[in-house]
Design an enzyme around this catalytic site. Sequence first.
Site, PDB file in Angstrom:
ATOM      1  CE1 TYR A 152      -3.353  -2.816   0.754  1.00 23.93           C
ATOM      2  CE2 TYR A 152      -4.586  -0.769   0.870  1.00 23.93           C
ATOM      3  CZ  TYR A 152      -4.554  -2.137   0.733  1.00 23.93           C
ATOM      4  OH  TYR A 152      -5.715  -2.829   0.567  1.00 23.93           O
ATOM      5  CE  LYS A 219       1.533 -17.650   1.104  1.00 23.44           C
ATOM      6  NZ  LYS A 219       1.036 -18.987   1.402  1.00 23.44           N
ATOM      7  CG  ASP A 273      -1.788 -20.127   2.787  1.00 26.89           C
ATOM      8  OD1 ASP A 273      -1.042 -19.474   3.533  1.00 26.89           O
ATOM      9  OD2 ASP A 273      -1.413 -21.142   2.188  1.00 26.89           O
ATOM     10  CG  ASP A 297      -7.929  -4.498   1.970  1.00 24.83           C
ATOM     11  OD1 ASP A 297      -8.934  -4.061   2.569  1.00 24.83           O
ATOM     12  OD2 ASP A 297      -7.774  -4.358   0.744  1.00 24.83           O
TER      13      ASP A 297
END
Length: 412
Positions: A152, A219, A273, A297
């Site tokens: 972002y 991640k 995930d 988000d």
Amino acid sequence: MKTAANITIDQNGKLSVPDHVIIPFIEGDGIGPDIWHATRLVLDSAVECTFRGERKIEWKELDAGEKGYEKTGKWLPEESLEAIRQHVVAIKGPLTTPVGKGIRSLNVAIRQVLDLYACVRPVKYISGVPSPMKRPENINMVIFRENTEDLYAGIEWQAGSPEAEKLAAFLRDEMDASLPEGAGIGIKPISAKNTKRLMASAIVYARDNGYPSVTIMHKGNIMKFTEGAFAAWGYEAAREQFGDLTITESEVYEKHNGKAPEGKIVIKDRIADMLFQQVLLRPEEFGVIATPNLNGDYISDALAAQIGGLGMAPGANIGDQCAVFEATHGTAPKYAGLDKVNPSSLILSGAMMLDYMGWDKAAELIRQSLEKTVKSGLVTYDLARQIDNSSTLSCSDFGKAIVDNISNCRQE
Ligand code: NAP
């Protein structure tokens, strides 16, 4: 009643809130005016009912978005940003992202310019709201999404642009990186400083609000030096700044037979995930979740769906010097001016704002009255399409129904 005054904040982040307080608001674009009018009515009524005239909010409108542009020629006037700094606490409706006007997103700009580094999104089930979950009452999580960096940050170049070509050449020639020809390139900065302050605020929130764990969502198995570093710095912040208060999940298993010692907040981490799966299958295992910007988000909207959708999920952007409370959804342009949508997201964000100001009795009254309204089958179109035998109210009538329940509480 004393004259209206601003909230102030000291060096340690402690707020001082006058009884008659001035709070700035940005109405927002699209459905913004509809949801703001309903919200303002509910907030004023809850404050009046709780404090019987001893406390009061004086609202001060700030220019931003389409309305601000029409009036001032600027999408986000510096005066509005300065007013938020001055008043410490503000509330806003959703703002349109001007397409092709050199502004990536007004919302992202507000967060970055004011350094509102923690996007705080509580996801708690309200009884009576339709949910796709079998046991939605087990959902009680709060997301702490880092707000100022990650993808972002807006550092990216279009495929084929001279900048992208120059950077690609540097990466190939000097850094030995293999890149496809003509790729667009984005940069993902994640820093120790910003990760640690986010993690610290998540732990403080867990401590102050009785959550037993903080889960770092990342991640890092793939993006080792950004997301992986986020996880490592998160653990480091817990150890360095809250060593007496926290314990890692591995220590719980290695030293305490899998049962966390009384009073300790468990720090754990999950690959992004896998966490998406676990919050569906075993939501009760998660309390506060700390995560970089983009993961935050995604998980915010996914979790909002579990408690009835975006119309029900509140949010706040909080920094060390000021805070802006806002609906989590956008401007829903197709419903603009129809007095139709669900104002609950902004109303519940307003309740969060009252909590933040220490006016928590009024905040609780709002939550109870909203729940009572939904349980009685009086809802807006989005919930009505999922509840049999409900009555569909307009946005403003739904706000008034909550106010009726607030007034009833006073008589009880
Ligand atoms: P959106 O405005 O959030 O709307 C998407 C859909 O979500 C709506 O069509 C509606 O679904 C549902 N929805 C949203 N708010 C609702 C409410 N209060 N009550 C009931 N249902 C609601 O997303 P978008 O259409 O992608 O974005 C539109 C604009 O908003 C863009 O300019 C975007 O940049 C901006 N935006 C602003 C913010 C912000 O200010 N923080 C956040 C996100 C997006 P149904 O059609 O199924 O009824």
